[in-house]
Design an enzyme around this catalytic site. Structure first.
Site, mmCIF file in Angstrom:
data_model
loop_
_atom_site.group_PDB
_atom_site.id
_atom_site.type_symbol
_atom_site.label_atom_id
_atom_site.label_comp_id
_atom_site.label_asym_id
_atom_site.label_seq_id
_atom_site.Cartn_x
_atom_site.Cartn_y
_atom_site.Cartn_z
ATOM 1 N N ILE A 197 0.865 -1.179 0.000
ATOM 2 C CA ILE A 197 0.000 0.000 0.000
ATOM 3 C C ILE A 197 0.898 1.224 0.000
ATOM 4 O O ILE A 197 1.849 1.310 0.785
ATOM 5 C CB ILE A 197 -0.920 0.015 1.236
ATOM 6 C CG1 ILE A 197 -1.873 -1.185 1.218
ATOM 7 C CG2 ILE A 197 -1.719 1.313 1.307
ATOM 8 C CD1 ILE A 197 -2.711 -1.326 2.487
ATOM 9 N N CYS A 198 0.604 2.156 -0.903
ATOM 10 C CA CYS A 198 1.309 3.438 -0.920
ATOM 11 C C CYS A 198 2.810 3.213 -1.144
ATOM 12 O O CYS A 198 3.213 2.475 -2.033
ATOM 13 C CB CYS A 198 1.017 4.183 0.375
ATOM 14 S SG CYS A 198 1.510 5.925 0.409
ATOM 15 N N SER A 199 3.661 3.814 -0.313
ATOM 16 C CA SER A 199 5.108 3.711 -0.503
ATOM 17 C C SER A 199 5.662 2.363 -0.076
ATOM 18 O O SER A 199 6.877 2.129 -0.190
ATOM 19 C CB SER A 199 5.818 4.828 0.262
ATOM 20 O OG SER A 199 5.492 4.765 1.633
#
Length: 215
Positions: free
Chosen positions: A125-127
């Protein structure tokens, strides 16, 4: 006068056999340091609402390189009780993100690489995509990450086929999502993959979010 005799009552139909028990799908969520509280909460928010046949569909465990207090990108600390050893018994590994630039922890990189080699589903998720990229799991694959960090990921890992303007990318056993709320879409997509669209849409309804949106 003849009297009619009612027919004997028919035998009751046998009850269908109970559905076979299916153990919950085990999800290990890695909290990097620092971690976004929003990111780390998403898997529990979505997977924790899944019920199949009256039983939990998932068992979610948060883990970290060092159990104990984990810094967050806000003003609160997160207490994580489990180390990365829980990944060895997980079916799916989710690497949460920070929403900011960070250096992947070598222990987390090694853990996701080992999980992928063992055939487990590895997602971010995300970075959190930086951890997967550092482990070499995104080389030659389409992937995505938080838009503000896309340029850096592309520069650091040129072998990754980075997709922009998408919510998530499904590459089979490896999945990535864009930033923040796109993690909800990825988690719902995994529910749909594991248990079907009806279960995923029910979870979306009960958590008051949009039904599964295409990546």
């Amino acid at each position: 006068m003849s009297l009619s005799v009612p027919p004997p009552p028919s035998a009751p139909l046998p009850l269908p056999p109970p559905a076979p028990y299916r153990a919950p799908h085990r999800v290990a969520v890695i909290a990097p340091s620092p971690v976004s509280l929003f990111n780390i909460a998403l898997p529990e928010l979505v997977f924790g609402r899944v019920e199949v046949g009256g039983r939990p569909g998932y068992e979610v465990t948060v883990c970290a390189v060092e159990p104990g207090p984990v810094p967050t990108t806000g003003k609160l600390d997160l207490i994580v009780r489990h180390g990365l050893d829980v990944i060895r018994t997980a079916d799916t590994v989710v690497v949460a993100g920070t929403g900011h630039r960070f250096e992947p922890e070598p222990e987390a990189v090694a853990a996701v690489r080992e999980a992928a080699a063992a055939g487990r589903r590895v997602t971010s998720i995300c970075s959190g995509a930086f951890v997967l990229a550092e482990a070499g799991l995104l080389d030659g694959r389409r992937a995505t990450t938080y838009a503000d960090l896309a340029q850096e990921l592309r520069a650091r890992y040129p072998a990754v086929d980075l997709a922009g303007d998408v919510l998530f990318v499904d590459e089979g056993r490896v999945m990535t999502s864009s930033g923040y709320a796109a993690g909800i879409d990825l988690c719902l997509h995994m529910v749909r993959t594991d248990y079907g669209a009806a279960v995923a849409n029910d979870v979306a309804r009960r958590t008051l979010v949009a039904p599964v949106r295409p990546g």
